[in-house]
Design a protein around this motif. Structure first.
Motif, PDB file in Angstrom:
ATOM      1  N   LYS A   1       8.905   5.692   9.628  1.00  0.00           N
ATOM      2  CA  LYS A   1       8.171   6.347  10.176  1.00  0.00           C
ATOM      3  C   LYS A   1       7.512   7.050   9.482  1.00  0.00           C
ATOM      4  O   LYS A   1       5.984   6.606   9.445  1.00  0.00           O
ATOM      5  CB  LYS A   1       8.893   7.692  11.034  1.00  0.00           C
ATOM      6  CG  LYS A   1       9.727   7.004  12.069  1.00  0.00           C
ATOM      7  CD  LYS A   1       9.558   8.307  13.397  1.00  0.00           C
ATOM      8  CE  LYS A   1      10.745   7.912  14.118  1.00  0.00           C
ATOM      9  NZ  LYS A   1      11.903   8.890  14.879  1.00  0.00           N
ATOM     10  N   LEU A   2       7.944   7.394   7.957  1.00  0.00           N
ATOM     11  CA  LEU A   2       6.471   7.964   6.695  1.00  0.00           C
ATOM     12  C   LEU A   2       5.794   5.953   6.417  1.00  0.00           C
ATOM     13  O   LEU A   2       5.028   6.924   6.497  1.00  0.00           O
ATOM     14  CB  LEU A   2       8.297   8.055   5.906  1.00  0.00           C
ATOM     15  CG  LEU A   2       7.497   8.573   4.232  1.00  0.00           C
ATOM     16  CD1 LEU A   2       6.758   9.740   4.752  1.00  0.00           C
ATOM     17  CD2 LEU A   2       8.292   8.862   3.195  1.00  0.00           C
ATOM     18  N   ILE A   3       6.993   5.343   6.551  1.00  0.00           N
ATOM     19  CA  ILE A   3       5.745   3.856   5.438  1.00  0.00           C
ATOM     20  C   ILE A   3       4.559   4.208   6.982  1.00  0.00           C
ATOM     21  O   ILE A   3       3.434   4.239   6.860  1.00  0.00           O
ATOM     22  CB  ILE A   3       6.766   2.846   6.174  1.00  0.00           C
ATOM     23  CG1 ILE A   3       7.512   3.110   4.932  1.00  0.00           C
ATOM     24  CG2 ILE A   3       6.035   1.658   5.717  1.00  0.00           C
ATOM     25  CD1 ILE A   3       8.395   2.107   4.417  1.00  0.00           C
ATOM     26  N   GLU A   4       5.013   4.107   8.475  1.00  0.00           N
ATOM     27  CA  GLU A   4       3.532   3.714   9.443  1.00  0.00           C
ATOM     28  C   GLU A   4       2.444   4.757   9.232  1.00  0.00           C
ATOM     29  O   GLU A   4       2.145   4.515   9.836  1.00  0.00           O
ATOM     30  CB  GLU A   4       4.993   4.097  10.934  1.00  0.00           C
ATOM     31  CG  GLU A   4       5.507   2.785  10.848  1.00  0.00           C
ATOM     32  CD  GLU A   4       6.758   2.258  12.061  1.00  0.00           C
ATOM     33  OE1 GLU A   4       6.354   3.220  12.514  1.00  0.00           O
ATOM     34  OE2 GLU A   4       6.509   1.380  12.392  1.00  0.00           O
ATOM     35  N   ASN A   5       3.629   6.333   9.136  1.00  0.00           N
ATOM     36  CA  ASN A   5       2.683   7.540   9.089  1.00  0.00           C
ATOM     37  C   ASN A   5       1.198   7.244   7.874  1.00  0.00           C
ATOM     38  O   ASN A   5       0.544   7.653   7.679  1.00  0.00           O
ATOM     39  CB  ASN A   5       3.165   8.785   9.366  1.00  0.00           C
ATOM     40  CG  ASN A   5       3.216   9.066  10.904  1.00  0.00           C
ATOM     41  OD1 ASN A   5       3.505   8.011  11.475  1.00  0.00           O
ATOM     42  ND2 ASN A   5       4.722   9.748  10.532  1.00  0.00           N
ATOM     43  N   ILE A   6       1.254   6.881   7.047  1.00  0.00           N
ATOM     44  CA  ILE A   6       1.104   7.361   5.414  1.00  0.00           C
ATOM     45  C   ILE A   6       0.932   6.366   4.858  1.00  0.00           C
ATOM     46  O   ILE A   6       0.042   7.053   3.786  1.00  0.00           O
ATOM     47  CB  ILE A   6       1.728   8.746   4.490  1.00  0.00           C
ATOM     48  CG1 ILE A   6       3.148   8.866   3.953  1.00  0.00           C
ATOM     49  CG2 ILE A   6       1.926  10.536   5.607  1.00  0.00           C
ATOM     50  CD1 ILE A   6       3.704   9.796   3.123  1.00  0.00           C
ATOM     51  N   ALA A   7       1.695   5.241   4.826  1.00  0.00           N
ATOM     52  CA  ALA A   7       1.255   4.264   3.558  1.00  0.00           C
ATOM     53  C   ALA A   7      -0.211   3.962   4.270  1.00  0.00           C
ATOM     54  O   ALA A   7       0.039   3.542   5.694  1.00  0.00           O
ATOM     55  CB  ALA A   7       2.494   3.103   3.955  1.00  0.00           C
ATOM     56  N   PRO A   8      -1.011   2.907   2.903  1.00  0.00           N
ATOM     57  CA  PRO A   8      -2.385   2.432   3.712  1.00  0.00           C
ATOM     58  C   PRO A   8      -1.429   1.199   4.337  1.00  0.00           C
ATOM     59  O   PRO A   8      -0.620  -0.099   4.677  1.00  0.00           O
ATOM     60  CB  PRO A   8      -2.436   1.692   2.293  1.00  0.00           C
ATOM     61  CG  PRO A   8      -2.202   3.022   0.758  1.00  0.00           C
ATOM     62  CD  PRO A   8      -0.564   2.890   1.667  1.00  0.00           C
ATOM     63  N   ARG A   9      -2.410   0.954   5.349  1.00  0.00           N
ATOM     64  CA  ARG A   9      -2.329  -0.466   6.663  1.00  0.00           C
ATOM     65  C   ARG A   9      -1.965  -1.431   5.607  1.00  0.00           C
ATOM     66  O   ARG A   9      -1.117  -2.588   6.272  1.00  0.00           O
ATOM     67  CB  ARG A   9      -3.268  -0.104   7.346  1.00  0.00           C
ATOM     68  CG  ARG A   9      -3.072  -1.187   9.107  1.00  0.00           C
ATOM     69  CD  ARG A   9      -4.569  -0.556  10.051  1.00  0.00           C
ATOM     70  NE  ARG A   9      -4.371   0.346  10.393  1.00  0.00           N
ATOM     71  CZ  ARG A   9      -3.182   0.492  10.811  1.00  0.00           C
ATOM     72  NH1 ARG A   9      -2.537   0.292  11.965  1.00  0.00           N
ATOM     73  NH2 ARG A   9      -3.582   1.957  11.807  1.00  0.00           N
ATOM     74  N   ARG A  10      -2.568  -2.075   4.878  1.00  0.00           N
ATOM     75  CA  ARG A  10      -2.256  -3.584   4.253  1.00  0.00           C
ATOM     76  C   ARG A  10      -0.730  -3.037   3.450  1.00  0.00           C
ATOM     77  O   ARG A  10      -0.246  -4.665   3.500  1.00  0.00           O
ATOM     78  CB  ARG A  10      -3.413  -3.385   3.496  1.00  0.00           C
ATOM     79  CG  ARG A  10      -3.340  -2.564   2.153  1.00  0.00           C
ATOM     80  CD  ARG A  10      -4.559  -2.928   0.982  1.00  0.00           C
ATOM     81  NE  ARG A  10      -4.624  -1.471   0.000  1.00  0.00           N
ATOM     82  CZ  ARG A  10      -4.372  -2.270  -1.237  1.00  0.00           C
ATOM     83  NH1 ARG A  10      -3.726  -3.548  -0.774  1.00  0.00           N
ATOM     84  NH2 ARG A  10      -4.373  -1.429  -2.155  1.00  0.00           N
ATOM     85  N   LEU A  11      -0.620  -2.543   3.010  1.00  0.00           N
ATOM     86  CA  LEU A  11       0.771  -1.950   2.821  1.00  0.00           C
ATOM     87  C   LEU A  11       1.945  -2.277   3.838  1.00  0.00           C
ATOM     88  O   LEU A  11       3.277  -2.225   3.282  1.00  0.00           O
ATOM     89  CB  LEU A  11       1.459  -1.607   1.311  1.00  0.00           C
ATOM     90  CG  LEU A  11      -0.036  -1.422   0.408  1.00  0.00           C
ATOM     91  CD1 LEU A  11      -0.149  -0.203  -0.365  1.00  0.00           C
ATOM     92  CD2 LEU A  11      -0.351  -2.696  -0.369  1.00  0.00           C
ATOM     93  N   GLN A  12       1.760  -2.154   5.054  1.00  0.00           N
ATOM     94  CA  GLN A  12       3.394  -1.348   6.028  1.00  0.00           C
ATOM     95  C   GLN A  12       3.922  -2.588   5.943  1.00  0.00           C
ATOM     96  O   GLN A  12       4.981  -2.267   5.863  1.00  0.00           O
ATOM     97  CB  GLN A  12       1.956  -0.885   6.868  1.00  0.00           C
ATOM     98  CG  GLN A  12       1.121   0.547   7.114  1.00  0.00           C
ATOM     99  CD  GLN A  12       1.172   1.381   8.463  1.00  0.00           C
ATOM    100  OE1 GLN A  12       2.078   0.863   9.593  1.00  0.00           O
ATOM    101  NE2 GLN A  12       0.841   2.526   7.662  1.00  0.00           N
TER     102      GLN A  12
END
Length: 219
Positions: free
Chosen positions: A184-195
């Motif tokens: 959820k952390l990745i989905e919430n705050i990581a840049p979309r291109r890196l997710q």
């Protein structure tokens, strides 16, 4: 002949009484009786209360955004690199100068005697098999040996790693070792291109943690 004045007056009086009686016997039309209006208000208040409660419940069902340090992205990538190196070179404790990109060269280096230059072919074959078998397993999770090692290196250089290790039994330590929290952390705050690739790296780390029976973030 015209009716007499008395008959006309009597007729008019009778007609008036009949009209009056009919008007009294007709049901009185009201837009809303006081009782009905009161019940209408009560039902409206009840409906609004129910809708508000339903809205509050639906909002409660939606979890708040997961917040954590972006350094966790670098830590996830670092942990995966470390776990792969630890698996391939299981007899080694220190990995200074080792990277996922130079594993083939390091296999040759560690299987060669530093003084005589003699190659331990059995040990070299053993390390090579561990490496190729692991890459085959991770490829089932769509890990690519040519793509994801440099990707992890980029993530580590971009975000860094955790400066402090959370206490094992702290709430922070529990969260950081929870795959759902990290996802959820990745989905919430990581840049979309890196997710997409970050989630893949996390999946591979979960696989390695199950394989070596250690926490996700192991130090």
């Amino acid at each position: 002949t015209k009716p007499s004045g008395l008959w006309q007056n009597t007729f008019d009086e009778r007609q008036f009484k009949r009209d009056l009686q009919q008007s009294r016997s007709k049901p009185e039309h009201r837009t809303s009786s006081p009782v009905n209006f009161k019940s209408f208000l009560q039902s409206s208040v009840l409906k609004d209360t129910e809708e508000a409660a339903e809205l509050q419940k639906s909002q409660a069902d939606v979890p708040p955004p997961v917040i954590g340090p972006p350094r966790l992205f670098g830590e996830i990538a670092y942990q995966l690199d470390r776990r792969i190196l630890s698996y391939v070179f299981q007899a080694h404790q220190r990995f200074y100068g080792f990277t996922l990109l130079n594993i083939p060269e390091k296999i040759i280096e560690v299987s060669t005697h530093p003084l005589t230059g003699k190659v331990d072919e059995g040990y070299q074959l053993h390390l090579t098999k561990r490496y190729t078998d692991l890459m085959e397993e991770l490829s089932q999770l769509e890990y690519k040996a040519a793509l994801h090692p440099p990707f992890c290196e980029f993530i580590i250089n971009t975000y860094g790693i955790l400066k402090e290790r959370p206490s094992k039994h702290s709430s922070q330590g529990t969260e950081y070792n929870d795959p759902d929290f990290l996802m959820k952390l990745i989905e919430n705050i990581a840049p979309r291109r890196l997710q997409k690739d970050l989630l893949l790296v996390l999946s591979c780390l979960c696989y390695m943690a199950a394989k070596d029976k250690k926490p996700l973030l192991a130090w």
